[in-house]
Design a protein around this motif. Structure first.
Motif, PDB file in Angstrom:
ATOM      1  N   ARG A 129      45.921  41.612  32.860  1.00 58.81           N
ATOM      2  CA  ARG A 129      45.475  41.333  34.229  1.00 58.81           C
ATOM      3  C   ARG A 129      44.120  41.963  34.533  1.00 58.81           C
ATOM      4  O   ARG A 129      43.415  41.503  35.425  1.00 58.81           O
ATOM      5  N   LEU A 184      41.271  39.489  34.324  1.00 57.51           N
ATOM      6  CA  LEU A 184      41.247  38.332  35.210  1.00 57.51           C
ATOM      7  C   LEU A 184      40.205  38.534  36.303  1.00 57.51           C
ATOM      8  O   LEU A 184      40.050  39.648  36.817  1.00 57.51           O
ATOM      9  N   THR A 206      39.924  36.097  38.969  1.00 53.02           N
ATOM     10  CA  THR A 206      40.307  35.349  40.168  1.00 53.02           C
ATOM     11  C   THR A 206      41.450  36.078  40.849  1.00 53.02           C
ATOM     12  O   THR A 206      42.158  36.879  40.237  1.00 53.02           O
ATOM     13  N   ASP A 207      41.623  35.783  42.114  1.00 48.62           N
ATOM     14  CA  ASP A 207      42.682  36.415  42.906  1.00 48.62           C
ATOM     15  C   ASP A 207      43.981  35.666  42.658  1.00 48.62           C
ATOM     16  O   ASP A 207      44.375  34.794  43.435  1.00 48.62           O
ATOM     17  N   ILE A 208      44.648  36.002  41.543  1.00 49.31           N
ATOM     18  CA  ILE A 208      45.841  35.254  41.162  1.00 49.31           C
ATOM     19  C   ILE A 208      46.976  35.520  42.145  1.00 49.31           C
ATOM     20  O   ILE A 208      46.962  36.490  42.897  1.00 49.31           O
ATOM     21  N   VAL A 257      50.301  32.579  34.223  1.00 51.73           N
ATOM     22  CA  VAL A 257      49.528  33.009  35.386  1.00 51.73           C
ATOM     23  C   VAL A 257      49.581  31.913  36.443  1.00 51.73           C
ATOM     24  O   VAL A 257      49.295  30.746  36.150  1.00 51.73           O
ATOM     25  N   ASP A 282      47.852  30.679  39.753  1.00 52.42           N
ATOM     26  CA  ASP A 282      46.573  30.864  40.423  1.00 52.42           C
ATOM     27  C   ASP A 282      46.422  29.810  41.511  1.00 52.42           C
ATOM     28  O   ASP A 282      47.189  28.843  41.574  1.00 52.42           O
ATOM     29  N   ARG A 283      45.429  30.007  42.341  1.00 49.14           N
ATOM     30  CA  ARG A 283      45.112  29.011  43.362  1.00 49.14           C
ATOM     31  C   ARG A 283      44.292  27.880  42.725  1.00 49.14           C
ATOM     32  O   ARG A 283      43.394  28.140  41.932  1.00 49.14           O
ATOM     33  N   ASN A 287      40.606  28.016  42.313  1.00 51.35           N
ATOM     34  CA  ASN A 287      40.004  28.918  41.327  1.00 51.35           C
ATOM     35  C   ASN A 287      39.906  28.326  39.926  1.00 51.35           C
ATOM     36  O   ASN A 287      39.285  28.926  39.050  1.00 51.35           O
TER      37      ASN A 287
END
Length: 203
Positions: free
Chosen positions: A23, A26, A28-30, A78, A80-81, A84
Protein backbone atom coordinates in the motif's frame (compact mmCIF):
# COMPACT_ATOMS: atom_id res chain seq x y z
CA UNK A 1 -10.65 3.94 3.78
CA UNK A 2 -14.33 3.93 2.85
CA UNK A 3 -16.47 1.06 4.04
CA UNK A 4 -17.97 -0.87 1.15
CA UNK A 5 -21.64 -1.72 0.89
CA UNK A 6 -23.67 -3.76 -1.58
CA UNK A 7 -24.04 -0.71 -3.83
CA UNK A 8 -20.64 0.16 -5.23
CA UNK A 9 -21.21 2.32 -8.30
CA UNK A 10 -18.15 4.26 -9.36
CA UNK A 11 -15.69 1.66 -8.06
CA UNK A 12 -13.29 -0.66 -9.85
CA UNK A 13 -11.10 -3.53 -8.66
CA UNK A 14 -7.65 -4.59 -9.88
CA UNK A 15 -5.58 -7.52 -8.69
CA UNK A 16 -2.04 -6.57 -7.71
CA UNK A 17 0.64 -9.25 -7.71
CA UNK A 18 3.82 -7.15 -7.38
CA UNK A 19 4.35 -3.63 -6.05
CA UNK A 20 0.58 -3.01 -5.98
CA UNK A 21 0.42 -5.39 -3.01
CA UNK A 22 2.35 -2.81 -0.98
CA UNK A 23 0.00 0.00 0.00
CA UNK A 24 2.94 2.35 0.51
CA UNK A 25 3.54 2.36 -3.26
CA UNK A 26 -0.06 3.30 -4.11
CA UNK A 27 -0.64 6.87 -5.24
CA UNK A 28 -4.44 6.96 -5.44
CA UNK A 29 -6.91 7.27 -2.60
CA UNK A 30 -8.04 3.65 -2.67
CA UNK A 31 -11.25 2.48 -1.01
CA UNK A 32 -10.20 -0.96 0.26
CA UNK A 33 -7.78 -3.83 -0.33
CA UNK A 34 -8.33 -7.56 0.15
CA UNK A 35 -5.62 -10.26 0.31
CA UNK A 36 -6.61 -12.91 -2.21
CA UNK A 37 -5.43 -15.70 -4.48
CA UNK A 38 -6.08 -15.74 -8.22
CA UNK A 39 -6.31 -18.97 -10.20
CA UNK A 40 -5.36 -19.42 -13.84
CA UNK A 41 -2.33 -17.12 -13.79
CA UNK A 42 1.39 -17.46 -13.05
CA UNK A 43 3.89 -14.73 -12.12
CA UNK A 44 7.16 -14.28 -14.04
CA UNK A 45 10.12 -11.91 -14.41
CA UNK A 46 10.85 -10.96 -18.04
CA UNK A 47 13.38 -8.74 -19.83
CA UNK A 48 12.21 -5.18 -20.36
CA UNK A 49 11.35 -3.97 -23.87
CA UNK A 50 14.01 -1.67 -25.30
CA UNK A 51 11.53 1.19 -25.83
CA UNK A 52 9.90 0.93 -22.36
CA UNK A 53 10.45 3.71 -19.80
CA UNK A 54 13.61 3.41 -17.72
CA UNK A 55 14.22 4.22 -14.06
CA UNK A 56 17.25 6.48 -13.48
CA UNK A 57 18.65 5.27 -16.79
CA UNK A 58 18.16 1.59 -15.93
CA UNK A 59 15.82 -0.69 -17.86
CA UNK A 60 14.79 -3.13 -15.11
CA UNK A 61 13.12 -6.51 -15.46
CA UNK A 62 9.34 -6.61 -15.71
CA UNK A 63 7.28 -8.53 -13.17
CA UNK A 64 4.16 -9.70 -14.96
CA UNK A 65 1.65 -12.54 -15.16
CA UNK A 66 0.74 -15.03 -17.84
CA UNK A 67 -2.40 -17.09 -18.18
CA UNK A 68 -1.62 -20.60 -17.01
CA UNK A 69 -4.17 -23.30 -16.29
CA UNK A 70 -3.53 -25.08 -13.01
CA UNK A 71 -1.49 -22.24 -11.52
CA UNK A 72 -2.43 -19.73 -8.80
CA UNK A 73 -0.70 -16.82 -7.07
CA UNK A 74 -1.26 -14.60 -4.05
CA UNK A 75 -1.90 -10.90 -4.36
CA UNK A 76 -4.10 -8.00 -3.33
CA UNK A 77 -7.44 -7.03 -4.80
CA UNK A 78 -7.39 -3.24 -4.69
CA UNK A 79 -10.73 -1.45 -4.79
CA UNK A 80 -10.32 2.03 -6.21
CA UNK A 81 -12.49 4.83 -7.49
CA UNK A 82 -13.23 4.65 -11.19
CA UNK A 83 -12.04 8.24 -11.58
CA UNK A 84 -8.53 7.10 -10.55
CA UNK A 85 -8.11 4.28 -13.03
CA UNK A 86 -6.52 6.44 -15.75
CA UNK A 87 -3.63 7.27 -13.42
CA UNK A 88 -3.23 3.59 -12.48
CA UNK A 89 -3.20 2.67 -16.18
CA UNK A 90 -0.50 5.29 -16.70
CA UNK A 91 1.55 3.80 -13.87
CA UNK A 92 1.17 0.36 -15.44
CA UNK A 93 2.13 1.73 -18.85
CA UNK A 94 3.68 -1.45 -20.28
CA UNK A 95 0.71 -3.56 -19.19
CA UNK A 96 -2.84 -3.89 -20.41
CA UNK A 97 -5.76 -4.12 -18.03
CA UNK A 98 -7.94 -7.16 -18.75
CA UNK A 99 -11.15 -8.40 -17.17
CA UNK A 100 -10.98 -10.86 -14.30
CA UNK A 101 -13.89 -13.08 -13.32
CA UNK A 102 -14.92 -13.19 -9.64
CA UNK A 103 -14.73 -17.00 -9.79
CA UNK A 104 -10.94 -16.74 -10.30
CA UNK A 105 -10.48 -15.18 -6.84
CA UNK A 106 -10.29 -16.83 -3.43
CA UNK A 107 -10.04 -14.43 -0.50
CA UNK A 108 -8.06 -14.74 2.71
CA UNK A 109 -11.02 -13.58 4.78
CA UNK A 110 -13.93 -11.51 3.54
CA UNK A 111 -14.07 -10.24 -0.02
CA UNK A 112 -15.72 -7.07 -1.30
CA UNK A 113 -19.52 -6.94 -1.26
CA UNK A 114 -21.54 -6.05 -4.30
CA UNK A 115 -20.84 -6.19 -8.00
CA UNK A 116 -17.54 -4.44 -8.82
CA UNK A 117 -15.81 -4.85 -12.21
CA UNK A 118 -12.53 -6.71 -11.66
CA UNK A 119 -9.28 -6.59 -13.64
CA UNK A 120 -5.67 -7.75 -13.72
CA UNK A 121 -2.70 -6.20 -15.52
CA UNK A 122 -0.78 -8.38 -17.97
CA UNK A 123 2.15 -7.34 -20.15
CA UNK A 124 1.25 -5.37 -23.25
CA UNK A 125 4.14 -6.59 -25.41
CA UNK A 126 5.74 -9.76 -26.70
CA UNK A 127 9.28 -10.50 -25.45
CA UNK A 128 11.83 -9.85 -28.18
CA UNK A 129 14.00 -12.69 -29.47
CA UNK A 130 17.46 -12.89 -27.85
CA UNK A 131 16.80 -9.95 -25.52
CA UNK A 132 19.66 -9.16 -23.14
CA UNK A 133 18.92 -9.91 -19.48
CA UNK A 134 17.32 -7.05 -17.58
CA UNK A 135 18.30 -6.62 -13.93
CA UNK A 136 15.82 -6.89 -11.08
CA UNK A 137 15.96 -3.64 -9.11
CA UNK A 138 16.61 -4.37 -5.45
CA UNK A 139 14.62 -1.24 -4.54
CA UNK A 140 11.62 -2.59 -6.46
CA UNK A 141 12.05 -6.07 -5.02
CA UNK A 142 12.17 -4.60 -1.51
CA UNK A 143 8.81 -2.91 -2.13
CA UNK A 144 7.31 -6.15 -3.42
CA UNK A 145 8.79 -8.27 -0.62
CA UNK A 146 7.56 -5.82 2.02
CA UNK A 147 4.04 -5.90 0.61
CA UNK A 148 3.90 -9.69 0.67
CA UNK A 149 5.53 -9.96 4.07
CA UNK A 150 3.05 -7.54 5.64
CA UNK A 151 0.02 -9.04 3.91
CA UNK A 152 0.87 -12.75 4.11
CA UNK A 153 3.70 -13.13 6.64
CA UNK A 154 7.01 -14.89 6.10
CA UNK A 155 5.30 -17.99 4.68
CA UNK A 156 3.55 -15.81 2.12
CA UNK A 157 6.81 -14.08 1.24
CA UNK A 158 8.50 -17.40 0.58
CA UNK A 159 5.43 -18.55 -1.37
CA UNK A 160 5.83 -15.47 -3.58
CA UNK A 161 9.34 -16.66 -4.40
CA UNK A 162 8.37 -20.25 -5.18
CA UNK A 163 5.45 -19.10 -7.34
CA UNK A 164 7.52 -16.66 -9.42
CA UNK A 165 9.60 -17.74 -12.42
CA UNK A 166 12.66 -15.92 -13.72
CA UNK A 167 14.63 -15.19 -10.56
CA UNK A 168 17.78 -16.11 -12.46
CA UNK A 169 18.01 -12.52 -13.72
CA UNK A 170 20.80 -10.37 -12.20
CA UNK A 171 20.04 -8.16 -9.20
CA UNK A 172 20.86 -4.45 -9.43
CA UNK A 173 21.85 -3.40 -5.89
CA UNK A 174 20.26 0.02 -5.48
CA UNK A 175 18.73 -0.24 -2.00
CA UNK A 176 20.71 2.74 -0.70
CA UNK A 177 20.25 4.87 -3.84
CA UNK A 178 16.87 3.68 -5.17
CA UNK A 179 16.16 3.89 -8.88
CA UNK A 180 12.57 2.71 -8.36
CA UNK A 181 10.41 5.86 -8.21
CA UNK A 182 8.07 4.46 -5.53
CA UNK A 183 10.80 3.13 -3.24
CA UNK A 184 9.80 2.39 0.35
CA UNK A 185 11.58 2.43 3.71
CA UNK A 186 12.32 -0.92 5.31
CA UNK A 187 11.94 -1.73 8.98
CA UNK A 188 15.23 -2.88 10.50
CA UNK A 189 14.23 -6.55 10.59
CA UNK A 190 12.80 -6.53 7.05
CA UNK A 191 16.07 -5.86 5.26
CA UNK A 192 17.80 -8.84 6.87
CA UNK A 193 14.85 -11.15 6.18
CA UNK A 194 14.59 -10.08 2.54
CA UNK A 195 18.35 -10.57 2.05
CA UNK A 196 18.07 -14.07 3.54
CA UNK A 197 15.14 -15.00 1.31
CA UNK A 198 16.90 -13.65 -1.78
CA UNK A 199 20.14 -15.46 -0.98
CA UNK A 200 18.19 -18.70 -0.84
CA UNK A 201 17.03 -18.09 -4.42
CA UNK A 202 20.35 -17.09 -5.90
CA UNK A 203 22.65 -19.58 -4.11
Amino acid sequence: MTELSSGNDGLIGYFGYGSLVNRDTLRTDIVAAYPARVSGWRRVWLPRPVNAPKFAGIGPAVLTVERAEGHAIDGMLVIDRLENIASVDERENIYRRVALTPAALTFYGDGPPGDIPLHIYERNYEPEVDMAPSPILRSYLDAVFQGYFRAFGEDGLRRFVTETSGFGLPIHEDRHAPAYPRAIELASDEGHLFDTVLSGITD
